[in-house]
Design an enzyme around this catalytic site. Structure first.
Site, short mmCIF file in Angstrom:
data_model
loop_
_atom_site.label_atom_id
_atom_site.label_comp_id
_atom_site.label_asym_id
_atom_site.label_seq_id
_atom_site.Cartn_x
_atom_site.Cartn_y
_atom_site.Cartn_z
N ALA A 10 0.75 -1.09 0.07
CA ALA A 10 0.03 -0.07 0.09
C ALA A 10 0.83 1.45 0.12
CB ALA A 10 -0.76 -0.05 1.14
N LYS A 35 0.82 -2.94 6.94
CA LYS A 35 0.48 -2.44 8.14
C LYS A 35 -0.49 -1.03 8.28
CE LYS A 35 2.74 -1.53 12.66
NZ LYS A 35 4.13 -1.39 13.19
N THR A 126 18.10 -1.46 -1.83
CA THR A 126 18.36 0.04 -2.24
C THR A 126 19.60 0.26 -2.50
OG1 THR A 126 18.35 2.32 -1.55
CG2 THR A 126 18.46 0.60 0.30
N ASP A 127 19.96 1.50 -3.56
CA ASP A 127 21.45 1.62 -3.76
C ASP A 127 22.01 2.17 -2.41
OD1 ASP A 127 20.01 4.26 -3.73
OD2 ASP A 127 20.82 4.73 -5.74
N GLU A 128 21.35 2.64 -1.41
CA GLU A 128 22.03 3.37 -0.36
C GLU A 128 22.65 2.71 0.61
OE1 GLU A 128 19.95 6.26 1.91
OE2 GLU A 128 18.63 6.93 0.04
N TYR A 151 18.54 4.21 8.35
CA TYR A 151 17.92 3.57 7.12
C TYR A 151 18.49 2.62 6.54
CZ TYR A 151 15.64 3.04 2.53
OH TYR A 151 15.32 2.37 1.36
N LYS A 155 18.56 -1.75 5.95
CA LYS A 155 18.19 -2.32 4.52
C LYS A 155 19.44 -3.22 4.14
CE LYS A 155 15.46 -1.61 2.17
NZ LYS A 155 13.97 -2.48 1.81
N VAL A 207 16.13 22.96 0.34
CA VAL A 207 17.22 22.28 -0.50
C VAL A 207 18.29 22.29 0.71
CG1 VAL A 207 18.97 22.31 -2.21
CG2 VAL A 207 16.72 22.95 -2.73
N ASN A 250 20.57 17.35 -7.32
CA ASN A 250 19.08 17.61 -6.85
C ASN A 250 18.78 19.08 -7.50
OD1 ASN A 250 18.79 15.40 -5.31
ND2 ASN A 250 19.85 16.20 -3.48
P1 NAD Z 1 6.68 3.64 1.38
O1 NAD Z 1 7.33 4.29 2.83
O2 NAD Z 1 6.02 4.53 0.36
O3 NAD Z 1 5.98 2.34 1.70
C1 NAD Z 1 6.28 1.39 2.77
C2 NAD Z 1 4.87 0.45 2.80
O4 NAD Z 1 5.44 -0.37 3.93
C3 NAD Z 1 3.83 1.33 3.32
O5 NAD Z 1 2.68 1.01 2.86
C4 NAD Z 1 3.95 0.79 4.93
O6 NAD Z 1 2.40 0.93 5.43
C5 NAD Z 1 4.40 -0.51 4.79
N1 NAD Z 1 5.02 -1.04 6.21
C6 NAD Z 1 5.67 -0.52 6.87
N2 NAD Z 1 6.19 -1.21 8.01
C7 NAD Z 1 5.50 -2.27 7.73
C8 NAD Z 1 5.34 -3.55 8.63
N3 NAD Z 1 5.88 -3.55 9.74
N4 NAD Z 1 4.48 -4.46 8.16
C9 NAD Z 1 3.86 -4.27 6.95
N5 NAD Z 1 3.60 -3.14 6.35
C10 NAD Z 1 4.60 -2.21 6.56
O7 NAD Z 1 8.17 3.07 0.74
P2 NAD Z 1 8.59 2.98 -0.81
O8 NAD Z 1 9.36 4.04 -1.23
O9 NAD Z 1 7.51 2.41 -1.47
O10 NAD Z 1 9.64 1.90 -0.56
C11 NAD Z 1 9.29 0.48 -0.78
C12 NAD Z 1 10.62 -0.40 -0.57
O11 NAD Z 1 11.40 -0.02 -1.89
C13 NAD Z 1 11.07 -0.22 0.44
O12 NAD Z 1 11.68 -1.12 1.15
C14 NAD Z 1 12.22 0.66 0.21
O13 NAD Z 1 13.47 0.47 1.13
C15 NAD Z 1 12.76 0.33 -0.98
N6 NAD Z 1 13.21 1.30 -2.09
C16 NAD Z 1 12.67 2.50 -2.24
C17 NAD Z 1 13.19 3.46 -3.06
C18 NAD Z 1 12.50 5.04 -3.40
O14 NAD Z 1 13.31 5.57 -4.04
N7 NAD Z 1 11.49 5.07 -2.65
C19 NAD Z 1 14.43 3.15 -3.88
C20 NAD Z 1 15.04 1.82 -3.75
C21 NAD Z 1 14.29 0.78 -2.85
O1 DAU Z 2 18.21 5.81 -3.28
C1 DAU Z 2 17.05 5.07 -3.07
C2 DAU Z 2 16.47 5.71 -1.55
O2 DAU Z 2 15.90 6.79 -2.15
C3 DAU Z 2 15.57 4.82 -1.21
O3 DAU Z 2 16.14 3.65 -0.44
C4 DAU Z 2 14.52 5.79 -0.02
O4 DAU Z 2 13.84 4.97 0.60
C5 DAU Z 2 14.35 7.16 -0.56
O5 DAU Z 2 13.83 7.83 0.32
C6 DAU Z 2 15.45 7.66 -1.18
O6 DAU Z 2 16.30 8.19 -0.28
P1 DAU Z 2 17.08 9.79 -0.63
O7 DAU Z 2 17.64 10.22 0.73
O8 DAU Z 2 17.90 9.73 -1.66
O9 DAU Z 2 15.63 10.34 -0.96
P2 DAU Z 2 15.00 11.71 -0.40
O10 DAU Z 2 13.85 12.03 -1.42
O11 DAU Z 2 14.78 12.03 1.02
O12 DAU Z 2 15.97 12.91 -1.00
C7 DAU Z 2 16.61 12.90 -2.33
C8 DAU Z 2 17.88 14.04 -2.33
O13 DAU Z 2 17.16 15.22 -2.14
C9 DAU Z 2 18.73 13.90 -1.22
O14 DAU Z 2 20.15 14.35 -1.67
C10 DAU Z 2 18.48 14.70 -0.08
C11 DAU Z 2 17.69 15.73 -0.83
N1 DAU Z 2 16.55 16.37 -0.29
C12 DAU Z 2 15.57 15.88 0.34
C13 DAU Z 2 14.69 16.50 1.05
C14 DAU Z 2 13.54 15.50 1.62
C15 DAU Z 2 16.53 18.01 0.08
O15 DAU Z 2 17.59 18.77 -0.46
N2 DAU Z 2 15.49 18.73 0.69
C16 DAU Z 2 14.51 17.77 1.37
O16 DAU Z 2 13.56 18.22 1.99
#
Ligand code: NAD
Ligand code: DAU
Length: 373
Positions: A10, A35, A126-128, A151, A155, A207, A250
Site C-alpha cells: 500500500a 500495516k 536500495t542503492d543506499e 535507514y 536495509k 534544499v 538535486n
Molecule cells: P513507502 O514508505 O512509500 O511504503 C512502505 C510501505 O510499507 C507502506 O505501505 C507501509 O505501511 C508498509 N509497512 C511499513 N512497515 C510495515 C510492517 N511492519 N508491516 C507491513 N507493512 C509495513 O516506501 P517505498 O518508497 O514504496 O519503498 C518500498 C521499498 O522499496 C522499501 O523497502 C524501500 O527501502 C525500497 N526502495 C525505495 C526506493 C525509493 O526511492 N522510494 C528506492 C529503492 C528501494
Molecule cells: O536511493 C534510494 C533511496 O532513495 C531509497 O532507498 C529511500 O527509501 C528513498 O527515501 C530515497 O532516499 P534519499 O534520501 O535519496 O531520498 P529523498 O527523497 O529523501 O532525498 C533525495 C535528495 O534530496 C537527497 O540528496 C536529499 C535531498 N533533499 C531531500 C529532502 C526531503 C533535500 O535537499 N531536501 C529535502 O527536503
C-alpha cells in the site's frame, strides 16, 4: 496461476508494482499485506478495489502467525517484500521502527517462506546500502555494503539476512537494489513530491546544503518492470542493481520540476544539510541490462511526468499534507526555514540553478544518454 504476497503493497513503489503486475499478467493474483503506517495508503489501490485478482490484508510483517495464515489462506507461492520504514530523515530522528521492520520483519518473512517452501522470496533493497560513492566509481552487486544512515543500515542488514537464508537453507531468493524512484503515490516527505507540492502552493523548497548531491532518479514504472523481469528470469541467489546510468544533481531535478509547474527559482531555500548526507550514489547496471531490461524513461521524462502527476492529483496529496504530516514538517524543517538562508549559501534570489547540461552522465560510455535539453 501465480499467487504473490506483496508486503508493503500500500506504499509508493509497492502499490505501483501491484498496478503494474495486474496490468501485465492476467494469470496472477496479488495479495497486498500492509500495516498501513503513515506511509501506507489505500487510496493508492483505490482503482483496483473491484478487481477479483486483488486482495488487501491489514497486517504487520513482524507478526509471524498472521503472515503464515495469509500465506496458507491464499496459497501464496512468492513473497515480494517492499515493507519498510523508508525515509532517511525520519531514520535520523528515530531509528527504532526502521530496525524493527527491516531486520525483525524481514527475518519473519524469511522464516515463513522457509516454513511453506515458497518458490521465491524477493527482497526490495536500495542503492543506499553501498553508501556514498566517490566520483568516477559505480557500485557493482558484489561490492561490500557500507551503509551510512540508520535507514541504509537497516536495509543492508535485511539483505544480509536474505543472503544467509539462501546459503544456509537453500531458500530461493533474489534481491533488487533500486535507485531513487519517482512517480505517482509517493508520500510527500520525499524530495520530489515535497518540492512539487510546495511549489504548487508557492511555498519554499528546502534544499539541503548546496543541492548538488546526485541521485539516479528513475520512473517507478521502470523499477517495477525490472522487478517483474527478475521474478521471471533472475538467477536464484543473485542481486540486481536497478538504476538509470544517469546521475542528476538535486538542483537540476528542481529546475525541471519548476519549469513543469511554472514556478520561479526564487522558491529555492538552501537549508542546513542532512547529517551524514550521502553525496552521490551510482549504480553499475550491466547485470540487469544483460537480463533484457532498459529504463523506459529518461530522467527528464521521469521528473516531468512525476511533477505533472502531483499538479493533476491534488485529491491524493492535499489530505496527506493536512494531517500528521504537518507535525513532521514542523519538526523537520521549522527551525531550518526560520533560520533564514543557510550560512555560506547565496540568498535564494541569487541562487543559480544548475543548467540541465550539468546533469552528470555516468562513467559507463556504453550507457551514455543524450544531453537532456
Ligand atoms: P513507502 O514508505 O512509500 O511504503 C512502505 C510501505 O510499507 C507502506 O505501505 C507501509 O505501511 C508498509 N509497512 C511499513 N512497515 C510495515 C510492517 N511492519 N508491516 C507491513 N507493512 C509495513 O516506501 P517505498 O518508497 O514504496 O519503498 C518500498 C521499498 O522499496 C522499501 O523497502 C524501500 O527501502 C525500497 N526502495 C525505495 C526506493 C525509493 O526511492 N522510494 C528506492 C529503492 C528501494
Ligand atoms: O536511493 C534510494 C533511496 O532513495 C531509497 O532507498 C529511500 O527509501 C528513498 O527515501 C530515497 O532516499 P534519499 O534520501 O535519496 O531520498 P529523498 O527523497 O529523501 O532525498 C533525495 C535528495 O534530496 C537527497 O540528496 C536529499 C535531498 N533533499 C531531500 C529532502 C526531503 C533535500 O535537499 N531536501 C529535502 O527536503
Amino acid at each position: 496461476m501465480r499467487n504473490l504476497l506483496v508486503t508493503g503493497g500500500a506504499g509508493f513503489i509497492g502499490s505501483n508494482f501491484v498496478h503494474y503486475m495486474l496490468a501485465h499478467h492476467s494469470d496472477y493474483r496479488l495479495v497486498v499485506y500492509d500495516k498501513l503506517t503513515y506511509a501506507g495508503n489505500l487510496d493508492n489501490l483505490l482503482a483496483l478495489q473491484d478487481d477479483p485478482r486483488y486482495t488487501f490484508i491489514h497486517g504487520d510483517i513482524c507478526d509471524r502467525a498472521a503472515v503464515a495464515a495469509t500465506v496458507a489462506d491464499h496459497d501464496i507461492d512468492t513473497i515480494v517484500n517492499f515493507a519498510a520504514q523508508t525515509h532517511v530523515d525520519r531514520s535520523i530522528m528515530d531509528p527504532d521502527a526502521f530496525i524493527q521492520t527491516s531486520v525483525y520483519g524481514t527475518y519473519t518473512l524469511l522464516e515463513v517462506a522457509r516454513q511453506f517452501g515458497l518458490e521465491r522470496y524477493h527482497q526490495i533493497s536500495t542503492d543506499e546500502v553501498y553508501g556514498h560513492i566517490p566520483p568516477g566509481q559505480s557500485s557493482k552487486e558484489n561490492d561490500r555494503v557500507d551503509p551510512r544512515s540508520p535507514y541504509a543500515a537497516s536495509k543492508a542488514s535485511a539483505d544480509l539476512l536474505v543472503n544467509a537464508y539462501h546459503v544456509t537453507y537453500g531458500l530461493p531468493v533474489t534481491i533488487t537494489r533500486g535507485s531513487n524512484n519517482i512517480g505517482p503515490y509517493q508520500y510527500p516527505e520525499k524530495a520530489l513530491p515535497l518540492f512539487a507540492t510546495n511549489a504548487i502552493d508557492h511555498l519554499p523548497l528546502p534544499v539541503y546544503g548546496d543541492g548538488r548531491q546526485m541521485r539516479e532518479y528513475q520512473h517507478v514504472q521502470d523499477h517495477c518492470e525490472a522487478i517483474d523481469l527478475v521474478l521471471q528470469r533472475g538467477t536464484i541467489g543473485e542481486i540486481y542493481n536497478v538504476g538509470t546510468g544517469v546521475e542528476v544533481e538535486n538542483l537540476a531535478m528542481i529546475a525541471i520540476l519548476l519549469d513543469v509547474l511554472d514556478r520561479p527559482p526564487s522558491l529555492i531555500r538552501h537549508v542546513t544539510d542532512r547529517p551524514g548526507h550521502d553525496r552521490r550514489y551510482s549504480l553499475d547496471i550491466h547485470k540487469i541490462t544483460a537480463l533484457g531490461w532498459e529504463p523506459g524513461h529518461t530522467p527528464e521524462e521521469a521528473i516531468s511526468e512525476a511533477a505533472a502527476w502531483y499538479r493533476d492529483n491534488e485529491w491524493w496529496w492535499r489530505k496527506i499534507k493536512s494531517g500528521e504530516f504537518r507535525r513532521y514538517y514542523e519538526a523537520q524543517y521549522g527551525e531550518r526555514l526560520r533560520a533564514g538562508p543557510h550560512p555560506g549559501r547565496s540568498h535564494p534570489r541569487s541562487s543559480r540553478l544548475v543548467p540541465r547540461q550539468r546533469m552528470v552522465v555516468a562513467q559507463d560510455q556504453e550507457r551514455r544518454v543524450p544531453p537532456l535539453l
